[in-house]
Scaffold this motif. Sequence first.
Motif, PDB file in Angstrom:
ATOM      1  N   ILE A 244       0.852  -1.185   0.000  1.00  0.00           N
ATOM      2  CA  ILE A 244       0.000   0.000   0.000  1.00  0.00           C
ATOM      3  C   ILE A 244       0.892   1.241   0.000  1.00  0.00           C
ATOM      4  O   ILE A 244       1.382   1.667   1.042  1.00  0.00           O
ATOM      5  CB  ILE A 244      -0.938   0.024   1.223  1.00  0.00           C
ATOM      6  N   PRO A 245       1.155   1.814  -1.199  1.00  0.00           N
ATOM      7  CA  PRO A 245       1.886   3.079  -1.223  1.00  0.00           C
ATOM      8  C   PRO A 245       1.003   4.171  -0.639  1.00  0.00           C
ATOM      9  O   PRO A 245      -0.161   4.306  -1.029  1.00  0.00           O
ATOM     10  CB  PRO A 245       2.163   3.314  -2.718  1.00  0.00           C
ATOM     11  N   SER A 246       1.530   4.929   0.284  1.00  0.00           N
ATOM     12  CA  SER A 246       0.657   5.850   1.006  1.00  0.00           C
ATOM     13  C   SER A 246       1.367   7.149   1.350  1.00  0.00           C
ATOM     14  O   SER A 246       2.548   7.156   1.693  1.00  0.00           O
ATOM     15  CB  SER A 246       0.164   5.195   2.301  1.00  0.00           C
ATOM     16  N   PHE A 247       0.627   8.251   1.217  1.00  0.00           N
ATOM     17  CA  PHE A 247       1.101   9.514   1.773  1.00  0.00           C
ATOM     18  C   PHE A 247       1.150   9.320   3.286  1.00  0.00           C
ATOM     19  O   PHE A 247       0.201   8.830   3.890  1.00  0.00           O
ATOM     20  CB  PHE A 247       0.150  10.646   1.410  1.00  0.00           C
ATOM     21  N   VAL A 248       2.263   9.699   3.887  1.00  0.00           N
ATOM     22  CA  VAL A 248       2.470   9.336   5.286  1.00  0.00           C
ATOM     23  C   VAL A 248       1.770  10.281   6.263  1.00  0.00           C
ATOM     24  O   VAL A 248       1.770  10.033   7.457  1.00  0.00           O
ATOM     25  CB  VAL A 248       3.971   9.253   5.619  1.00  0.00           C
ATOM     26  N   VAL A 249       1.193  11.354   5.732  1.00  0.00           N
ATOM     27  CA  VAL A 249       0.378  12.240   6.572  1.00  0.00           C
ATOM     28  C   VAL A 249      -1.080  12.052   6.199  1.00  0.00           C
ATOM     29  O   VAL A 249      -1.488  12.312   5.070  1.00  0.00           O
ATOM     30  CB  VAL A 249       0.787  13.718   6.402  1.00  0.00           C
ATOM     31  N   ASP A 250      -1.852  11.571   7.105  1.00  0.00           N
ATOM     32  CA  ASP A 250      -3.293  11.335   7.029  1.00  0.00           C
ATOM     33  C   ASP A 250      -3.661  10.019   6.337  1.00  0.00           C
ATOM     34  O   ASP A 250      -4.382   9.211   6.907  1.00  0.00           O
ATOM     35  CB  ASP A 250      -4.047  12.486   6.367  1.00  0.00           C
ATOM     36  N   ARG A 251      -3.176   9.785   5.104  1.00  0.00           N
ATOM     37  CA  ARG A 251      -3.599   8.569   4.407  1.00  0.00           C
ATOM     38  C   ARG A 251      -3.078   7.333   5.108  1.00  0.00           C
ATOM     39  O   ARG A 251      -3.800   6.346   5.260  1.00  0.00           O
ATOM     40  CB  ARG A 251      -3.121   8.608   2.954  1.00  0.00           C
ATOM     41  N   ASP A 357       5.290 -10.569  -8.759  1.00  0.00           N
ATOM     42  CA  ASP A 357       4.662 -11.803  -8.264  1.00  0.00           C
ATOM     43  C   ASP A 357       3.141 -11.705  -8.375  1.00  0.00           C
ATOM     44  O   ASP A 357       2.521 -10.854  -7.739  1.00  0.00           O
ATOM     45  CB  ASP A 357       5.060 -12.030  -6.807  1.00  0.00           C
ATOM     46  N   PRO A 358       2.496 -12.561  -9.172  1.00  0.00           N
ATOM     47  CA  PRO A 358       1.035 -12.490  -9.345  1.00  0.00           C
ATOM     48  C   PRO A 358       0.243 -12.810  -8.081  1.00  0.00           C
ATOM     49  O   PRO A 358      -0.962 -12.553  -8.023  1.00  0.00           O
ATOM     50  CB  PRO A 358       0.751 -13.515 -10.450  1.00  0.00           C
ATOM     51  N   ASN A 359       0.897 -13.391  -7.069  1.00  0.00           N
ATOM     52  CA  ASN A 359       0.199 -13.661  -5.807  1.00  0.00           C
ATOM     53  C   ASN A 359       0.097 -12.408  -4.918  1.00  0.00           C
ATOM     54  O   ASN A 359      -0.650 -12.399  -3.948  1.00  0.00           O
ATOM     55  CB  ASN A 359       0.921 -14.763  -5.019  1.00  0.00           C
ATOM     56  N   ASN A 360       0.868 -11.381  -5.276  1.00  0.00           N
ATOM     57  CA  ASN A 360       0.858 -10.158  -4.484  1.00  0.00           C
ATOM     58  C   ASN A 360      -0.186  -9.169  -4.996  1.00  0.00           C
ATOM     59  O   ASN A 360      -0.687  -9.293  -6.114  1.00  0.00           O
ATOM     60  CB  ASN A 360       2.252  -9.509  -4.494  1.00  0.00           C
ATOM     61  N   HIS A 361      -0.472  -8.187  -4.166  1.00  0.00           N
ATOM     62  CA  HIS A 361      -1.477  -7.182  -4.503  1.00  0.00           C
ATOM     63  C   HIS A 361      -0.905  -5.793  -4.251  1.00  0.00           C
ATOM     64  O   HIS A 361      -0.189  -5.567  -3.272  1.00  0.00           O
ATOM     65  CB  HIS A 361      -2.737  -7.368  -3.655  1.00  0.00           C
ATOM     66  N   LEU A 362      -1.235  -4.864  -5.136  1.00  0.00           N
ATOM     67  CA  LEU A 362      -0.826  -3.461  -5.000  1.00  0.00           C
ATOM     68  C   LEU A 362      -2.090  -2.617  -4.902  1.00  0.00           C
ATOM     69  O   LEU A 362      -2.904  -2.596  -5.828  1.00  0.00           O
ATOM     70  CB  LEU A 362       0.025  -3.042  -6.202  1.00  0.00           C
ATOM     71  N   VAL A 363      -2.246  -1.931  -3.775  1.00  0.00           N
ATOM     72  CA  VAL A 363      -3.465  -1.172  -3.505  1.00  0.00           C
ATOM     73  C   VAL A 363      -3.150   0.318  -3.480  1.00  0.00           C
ATOM     74  O   VAL A 363      -2.392   0.793  -2.631  1.00  0.00           O
ATOM     75  CB  VAL A 363      -4.093  -1.591  -2.153  1.00  0.00           C
ATOM     76  N   PHE A 364      -3.732   1.062  -4.424  1.00  0.00           N
ATOM     77  CA  PHE A 364      -3.585   2.518  -4.448  1.00  0.00           C
ATOM     78  C   PHE A 364      -4.717   3.133  -3.645  1.00  0.00           C
ATOM     79  O   PHE A 364      -5.894   2.849  -3.887  1.00  0.00           O
ATOM     80  CB  PHE A 364      -3.621   3.038  -5.884  1.00  0.00           C
ATOM     81  N   VAL A 365      -4.356   3.995  -2.703  1.00  0.00           N
ATOM     82  CA  VAL A 365      -5.370   4.604  -1.842  1.00  0.00           C
ATOM     83  C   VAL A 365      -5.342   6.129  -1.936  1.00  0.00           C
ATOM     84  O   VAL A 365      -5.909   6.821  -1.094  1.00  0.00           O
ATOM     85  CB  VAL A 365      -5.178   4.180  -0.368  1.00  0.00           C
ATOM     86  N   GLY A 366      -4.690   6.661  -2.976  1.00  0.00           N
ATOM     87  CA  GLY A 366      -4.608   8.107  -3.115  1.00  0.00           C
ATOM     88  C   GLY A 366      -4.435   8.524  -4.557  1.00  0.00           C
ATOM     89  O   GLY A 366      -4.212   7.703  -5.458  1.00  0.00           O
ATOM     90  N   TYR A 367      -4.521   9.816  -4.783  1.00  0.00           N
ATOM     91  CA  TYR A 367      -4.422  10.389  -6.124  1.00  0.00           C
ATOM     92  C   TYR A 367      -3.037  10.155  -6.712  1.00  0.00           C
ATOM     93  O   TYR A 367      -2.031  10.270  -6.019  1.00  0.00           O
ATOM     94  CB  TYR A 367      -4.707  11.898  -6.059  1.00  0.00           C
ATOM     95  N   GLN A 368      -2.994   9.827  -8.007  1.00  0.00           N
ATOM     96  CA  GLN A 368      -1.738   9.606  -8.717  1.00  0.00           C
ATOM     97  C   GLN A 368      -1.602  10.666  -9.816  1.00  0.00           C
ATOM     98  O   GLN A 368      -2.336  10.649 -10.799  1.00  0.00           O
ATOM     99  CB  GLN A 368      -1.705   8.204  -9.334  1.00  0.00           C
ATOM    100  N   ALA A 369      -0.689  11.606  -9.637  1.00  0.00           N
ATOM    101  CA  ALA A 369      -0.518  12.703 -10.592  1.00  0.00           C
ATOM    102  C   ALA A 369       0.098  12.194 -11.895  1.00  0.00           C
ATOM    103  O   ALA A 369       0.803  11.178 -11.925  1.00  0.00           O
ATOM    104  CB  ALA A 369       0.360  13.792  -9.988  1.00  0.00           C
ATOM    105  N   LYS A 370      -0.172  12.910 -12.982  1.00  0.00           N
ATOM    106  CA  LYS A 370       0.399  12.562 -14.278  1.00  0.00           C
ATOM    107  C   LYS A 370       1.919  12.565 -14.202  1.00  0.00           C
ATOM    108  O   LYS A 370       2.519  13.430 -13.593  1.00  0.00           O
ATOM    109  CB  LYS A 370      -0.053  13.563 -15.347  1.00  0.00           C
ATOM    110  N   GLY A 371       2.515  11.567 -14.841  1.00  0.00           N
ATOM    111  CA  GLY A 371       3.966  11.477 -14.883  1.00  0.00           C
ATOM    112  C   GLY A 371       4.572  10.667 -13.760  1.00  0.00           C
ATOM    113  O   GLY A 371       5.750  10.317 -13.830  1.00  0.00           O
ATOM    114  N   THR A 372       3.803  10.358 -12.716  1.00  0.00           N
ATOM    115  CA  THR A 372       4.343   9.571 -11.615  1.00  0.00           C
ATOM    116  C   THR A 372       4.302   8.088 -11.966  1.00  0.00           C
ATOM    117  O   THR A 372       3.523   7.647 -12.817  1.00  0.00           O
ATOM    118  CB  THR A 372       3.563   9.809 -10.320  1.00  0.00           C
ATOM    119  N   MET A 373       5.129   7.303 -11.281  1.00  0.00           N
ATOM    120  CA  MET A 373       5.142   5.872 -11.534  1.00  0.00           C
ATOM    121  C   MET A 373       3.796   5.240 -11.177  1.00  0.00           C
ATOM    122  O   MET A 373       3.320   4.338 -11.867  1.00  0.00           O
ATOM    123  CB  MET A 373       6.268   5.197 -10.756  1.00  0.00           C
TER     124      MET A 373
END
Length: 532
Positions: A244-251, A357-373
């Motif tokens: 879970i990639p996350s902004f470390v303040v609030d999210r 790894d197809p057994n893993n999961h990637l969960v986005f919980v915030g806005y992703q700006a253009k140009g970011t990975m």
Amino acid sequence: MRLKIIGAAGEVTGSSYLLECGASRVLVDCGIFQGKEDDRKNREPFSFSPVSLDAVLLTHAHMDHSGRIPLLVKEGFKGKVFATLPTLELVKVLWYDSANLMKEEAEWKTKKNSRKGLEEVEPLYSAEHVDQSIRHLSASSYDDKIEVAPGISVRFRDAGHILGSAILEIWLVEGEKEVKIVFSGDLGPQKTVMERNPAIISSADYVVMESTYGDRLHKSNEETRAEFRSVFEKVLKDKGKVFIPSFVVDRAQRVLYELALLQDQGILGSNVPIFFDSPMGVKATEIYKKHTNLLSSEIQQYISEGKDPFSPGKLKYVSSVEDSRAINGVKHAVVVAGSGMINGGRIVHHLKHGIWDPNNHLVFVGYQAKGTMGRRIIEGEKNIRIAGEEVSVKAELHTINGFSAHADRDDLLAWASNFTNSPFFLITHGEPESSLAFSETLKKAGMKSAVPTAGQELELEPNGAAKAPKIIEQPVMLRVEDMSSVLSEILTLVSGMKDGRPAASEEDILPLLQSSKILLETAKKKMSEKKV
């Protein structure tokens, strides 16, 4: 009296606005740019003299609003930075972390340049500049009206976005003239989980308003939690990791709270370790615990039951690099790490070792700006270069926008509808499609609205709502150097579509694809003609 739009116009980062009243000059926010060409944008000279500023008014701690203040101080700013106490505590954490990351990146680039005989790379600012910036900080409480420069007064109101976030009510007085301008900052949703509801403001001449999600709706809290629960039910079956990639303040704090709720419900077993891999996030969480009186009634109720909303069972705070690397050897776990858009931070290291790894999961919980990975992964890029290595994207992807601390279109409209004297709305802090769509939403609701562009200036008149100011809404123009970027985005979209299964019938989709093919053929022909 004058307003100049400096940043967050046509994009969601780089928030900054210059107010002038008589001889006074005040800056509202001074944020870094994130995403495409961020380093170039952040290093561009300010369009004003930092020495000439009397003060900075900071809406909240997020780096896209606060991150260039140390650079402002480095270049001669001598005034005060006014913000709420929690905001000031949070920016200290964020700025030092940013300075350390900039130093590491500059050293890495310098090492590469030295092999090519190129110049050294200097960081944007250093920890010493952060030290200097902290001496400029001045705490303001919610709801008190204070003078920050001759003729300029401000009142901070709760924005409901993150801890300490504020809407700014600003009064400009020059002779007999008075103008009131409101900056929404980033607004929280009307139905909150973490923070209190955004304050209601009913009068202004002008309103500078964000539009991050001005063209879309979030799922309800109930729907979002059901979606989050279903992800973990699948993770438990796959026995894999969830990143879970996350902004470390609030999210990050919201994610920890939701994980605690899943454990309370017996969905997330007590045998699954949870790693919060962010020394900065740990410090931010301590600040949240210090100011729980400013959080929502839901959080207050959870605390009253004797439970810690930010400490689910099996939680391990990860500080050292060695402990972070050791997570690679754990096959079944939850990993929460910064940064939220995967444009740095420890999440990059974890995805390099697990996104294939197809057994893993990637969960986005915030806005992703253009140009970011993060944005590139969401849009379907199947192979990414991460930490110097080409890696296949095979983990299962999930996007949960309902955890956003931003208001959606209907939330924004509800907040704007509280104004009773018909102010003029200037729509910023959104990608072009979002800002233009929300501006049209306001117009359909009978409100005056326009979308300014970066660099535009506006003369502020008393009772500005009585006469709409002249703002020419300029179309979004692509620079020549953007062409390769657009072509890359098209290839990414096509790649994602080839591997997907259409929800609609092929009869509905095929005509759209044929039209796109004709447009691309026309573009290719014109490119060939131009070369001749």
